[in-house]
Design an enzyme around this catalytic site. Sequence first.
Site, PDB file in Angstrom:
ATOM      1  N   GLY A  31      31.701 -33.186 -24.553  1.00 31.35           N
ATOM      2  CA  GLY A  31      32.192 -34.317 -23.759  1.00 31.35           C
ATOM      3  C   GLY A  31      33.552 -34.772 -24.294  1.00 31.35           C
ATOM      4  N   HIS A  32      33.655 -34.867 -25.624  1.00 27.39           N
ATOM      5  CA  HIS A  32      34.942 -35.248 -26.223  1.00 27.39           C
ATOM      6  C   HIS A  32      35.996 -34.164 -25.967  1.00 27.39           C
ATOM      7  CE1 HIS A  32      32.318 -37.689 -29.064  1.00 27.39           C
ATOM      8  NE2 HIS A  32      33.155 -38.584 -28.592  1.00 27.39           N
ATOM      9  N   LYS A 147      30.703 -41.695 -18.959  1.00 29.37           N
ATOM     10  CA  LYS A 147      29.317 -41.847 -19.418  1.00 29.37           C
ATOM     11  C   LYS A 147      29.111 -43.284 -19.916  1.00 29.37           C
ATOM     12  CE  LYS A 147      27.104 -40.592 -23.261  1.00 29.37           C
ATOM     13  NZ  LYS A 147      26.216 -41.744 -23.462  1.00 29.37           N
TER      14      LYS A 147
END
Length: 278
Positions: A31-32, A147
């Site tokens: 995600g990062h 998110k």
Amino acid sequence: MQVIRTIKELSVLEKSKTVVLVPTMGALHEGHRKLIQEGSTLKTDNVTLIVSIYINPIQFNDAVDLEKYPRTIDEDYKMCEEEGVDIIFMPSDSEMYPSRPLVNVTETSLSKGLCGSKRPGHFDGVCTVVTKLFNLIKPNYAVFGKKDYQQLSVIRQLVKDLNYDIKIVAVDTQREVNGLAISSRNQQLTTKEKEKSAVIYKALNAMAKSSRTVSSEIIDLGKSILEEESKCIHIDYIEIVDRTNLNKLEIIDRPALAAIAVKVGKTRLIDNIEIDFE
Ligand code: PAF
């Protein structure tokens, strides 16, 4: 790639360059990686891409949670290197908070519901550290994930109300193959818990696809799906809110957000889905 640990060293940042900041607490995952890659798309010769890695103690309202927060600094460096990051800013606690801060930054509306009501003080901690990072690094762009939708909304408000000339770049949630939103906290799950946690996205998807417009009915639908795994998963909240002000919505008559927080064992997971209104 340069690693900067002190505020003084940040003076190497060239004022003439555009700065893109990806604020993180480390334990970098795919995600990062996506956030960093989005940051990289803004990258030309005249851009400095900075990832900050700082586990901000004042946004944890639970000392055990802070202690358990994963720390994977070698892998973090590797990912930043792979993604062409120019600078990692990795300050110590004493660098960021030489003394207990007497001034905090508080958002008074968007931060109050959802996670804000379950984690008192959390968003004050987030707003305070992000303000400090913005002041120290002076980015032109800052990248955040959807998110943490509430966090994203709160930061957008902070930028607006405090007159920062910073463009916020929002990035879609990255998911495991089974739909589980990728999060640093997933590292705390057992394989079985990870499998079971797929039900969160299953519930969100069913909620978004439902043809119903009464929120309580859609929430009941989501709850019934989460309850399939009630042995493993405990609902913290399941809500439908107005996407602009994050207030609870009774009828879906405008762009909405379905948001879920659960406890899987001792790990708290959050996820959300946008529900469009035609
Ligand atoms: O989303 C996070 O990782 C943190 O809340 C942030 C924005 C880096 C502030 O500590």
